[in-house]
Design a protein around this motif. Structure first.
Motif, short mmCIF file in Angstrom:
data_model
loop_
_atom_site.label_atom_id
_atom_site.label_comp_id
_atom_site.label_asym_id
_atom_site.label_seq_id
_atom_site.Cartn_x
_atom_site.Cartn_y
_atom_site.Cartn_z
N PRO A 217 0.81 -1.22 0.00
CA PRO A 217 0.00 0.00 0.00
C PRO A 217 0.85 1.28 0.00
O PRO A 217 0.49 2.26 -0.66
CB PRO A 217 -0.82 -0.13 1.28
N ARG A 220 2.21 1.95 -3.41
CA ARG A 220 1.13 2.42 -4.28
C ARG A 220 0.92 3.91 -4.10
O ARG A 220 0.81 4.66 -5.08
CB ARG A 220 -0.16 1.65 -3.98
N ARG A 221 0.87 4.36 -2.85
CA ARG A 221 0.68 5.79 -2.59
C ARG A 221 1.83 6.62 -3.16
O ARG A 221 1.60 7.67 -3.77
CB ARG A 221 0.53 6.03 -1.09
N ARG A 240 -5.20 5.50 -9.16
CA ARG A 240 -6.01 5.55 -7.93
C ARG A 240 -7.20 4.60 -8.01
O ARG A 240 -7.72 4.18 -6.98
CB ARG A 240 -6.51 6.98 -7.69
N ASP A 243 -6.85 -1.02 -6.88
CA ASP A 243 -6.64 -1.27 -5.45
C ASP A 243 -5.53 -2.27 -5.16
O ASP A 243 -5.00 -2.30 -4.05
CB ASP A 243 -7.93 -1.79 -4.83
N HIS A 244 -5.18 -3.11 -6.15
CA HIS A 244 -4.28 -4.23 -5.87
C HIS A 244 -2.95 -4.16 -6.62
O HIS A 244 -2.12 -5.04 -6.44
CB HIS A 244 -4.98 -5.55 -6.24
N GLU A 320 -5.75 -2.43 -15.51
CA GLU A 320 -7.07 -2.31 -14.90
C GLU A 320 -7.84 -3.63 -15.01
O GLU A 320 -8.58 -4.00 -14.08
CB GLU A 320 -7.85 -1.18 -15.57
N ASP A 323 -6.48 -5.83 -12.31
CA ASP A 323 -6.97 -5.39 -11.01
C ASP A 323 -8.42 -5.84 -10.79
O ASP A 323 -8.76 -6.31 -9.70
CB ASP A 323 -6.87 -3.87 -10.90
N SER A 327 -9.89 -8.46 -7.90
CA SER A 327 -11.04 -8.13 -7.04
C SER A 327 -12.10 -9.22 -7.10
O SER A 327 -12.66 -9.62 -6.08
CB SER A 327 -11.63 -6.78 -7.46
#
Length: 335
Positions: A217, A220-221, A240, A243-244, A320, A323, A327
């Motif tokens: 995490p 990622r930020r 953004r 999430d993964h 995407e 990702d 999910s």
């Protein structure tokens, strides 16, 4: 700073063999100690004995590879690439089999359906593999399946520090791969990717992890912040929304495609152990039965975009997609 090659060959390599003999001789002691230490823990947390067994297996295989490499050097076969690819295949097969027995590892791979012509092309074209990077051992599993399942000869750009592993150091340096120092600039890494990609033949596979490192995490930020600081608002917005995954760094993938435009591109997603980020996580959270699910998407060479901006958007599109797939897999596992 990495020690010189002569030191690694004459000191680190024999040290692995000595450590292997020591662990084999004292194995009963370590098993008793770990069993006693685990008595007060619930069964899911009794991982000590399993890690001891796996460590001994790994050391034994490392020593076998080093002795095989020494024999190839003495016999004049140090330059024969197929023998070294076979040695890597054997090592990874044994490691995978040990993980199946010791950690109850299972792996399911969902591949795209191919026509007869596509199946033929899959075996007669070089490929560029773009994979997510997360969880313990994901690169080993990917290389294993490329070697054992698809008869490919993988190429990869790795951190120079991995040469502290003697067997990896010896074998990989005899094959078309690249080690880059930790402080190497992006230009050096791109140059190595371009060099490896430009010389690929039909059975070769260049493996790239566009995220540049394992997902966390915090990373990622920081990656999103870097995109914002560079004025890449669209990429930051799309990052953004994932999430993964870390946002992909496009330069390496684009350099590989430019250097080998005849290569098909394979996107690889996987999940199952990606929450195990640090060695502490592996020690505390590794489940009694480990299961990894993977999915591969294949893009034929003639369907890869040609313009740079289109390729960046195309890369983010697939990221995407990966990702979203992760999910969905996590949601399906949720009770």
């Amino acid at each position: 700073m990495l020690p010189p090659r002569i030191f690694r060959r004459l000191v680190l390599a024999p040290l692995v063999i000595v450590a292997t003999v020591f662990m084999l001789v004292t194995l009963p002691f370590w098993l008793v100690v770990t069993a006693a230490a685990s008595l007060r823990l619930p069964p899911p947390q009794r991982r000590g004995a399993r890690f001891v067994w796996f460590g001994v297996v790994w050391l034994t295989l490392e020593s076998a590879v080093l002795m095989a490499c020494l024999w190839l050097w003495v016999a004049g076969g140090a330059r024969r690439q197929e023998r070294h690819y076979g040695l890597i295949r054997w090592f990874l097969q044994k490691v995978y089999a040990a993980a199946v027995r010791i950690f109850r590892l299972t792996m399911d791979i969902e591949e795209p359906e191919l026509t007869a012509d596509e199946r033929s092309a899959r075996l007669t074209r070089p490929i560029i593999v773009l994979s997510r990077h997360a969880g313990p051992g994901d690169s080993f599993l990917l290389i294993y399946h490329l070697l054992a399942g698809y008869q490919r000869r993988p190429r990869i750009v790795m951190k120079a520090a991995l040469q502290y592993d003697p067997s990896l150091d010896v074998v990989i340096n005899r094959l078309p791969n690249a080690f880059v120092p930790r402080k190497s600039g992006q230009t050096r890494i791109i140059d190595e990717i371009r060099r490896l990609s430009a010389t690929m033949e039909d059975q070769d596979a260049l493996v790239i992890f566009p995220e540049g490192g394992n997902f966390t995490p915090r990373r990622r930020r920081l990656a999103i912040r870097r995109l914002e600081e560079k004025g890449l608002a669209e990429e930051a917005k799309r990052a953004r929304g994932m999430d993964h995954l870390l946002p992909p760094r496009p330069n390496g993938a684009i350099a590989a495609i430019e250097a080998c435009p005849s290569a098909d591109v394979i996107f690889v997603a996987h999940t199952g152990l990606d929450d195990l980020i640090t060695m502490g996580d592996v020690w505390r959270k590794l489940p009694l039965s480990a299961h990894i699910t993977a999915k591969w998407w294949r893009v034929p060479a003639d369907q890869v975009p040609t313009a740079r901006e289109e390729r960046i958007r195309w890369l983010y599109d697939h990221w995407e997609q990966i990702d979203s797939w992760i999910s969905a897999q996590r949601l399906a596992r949720t009770p």
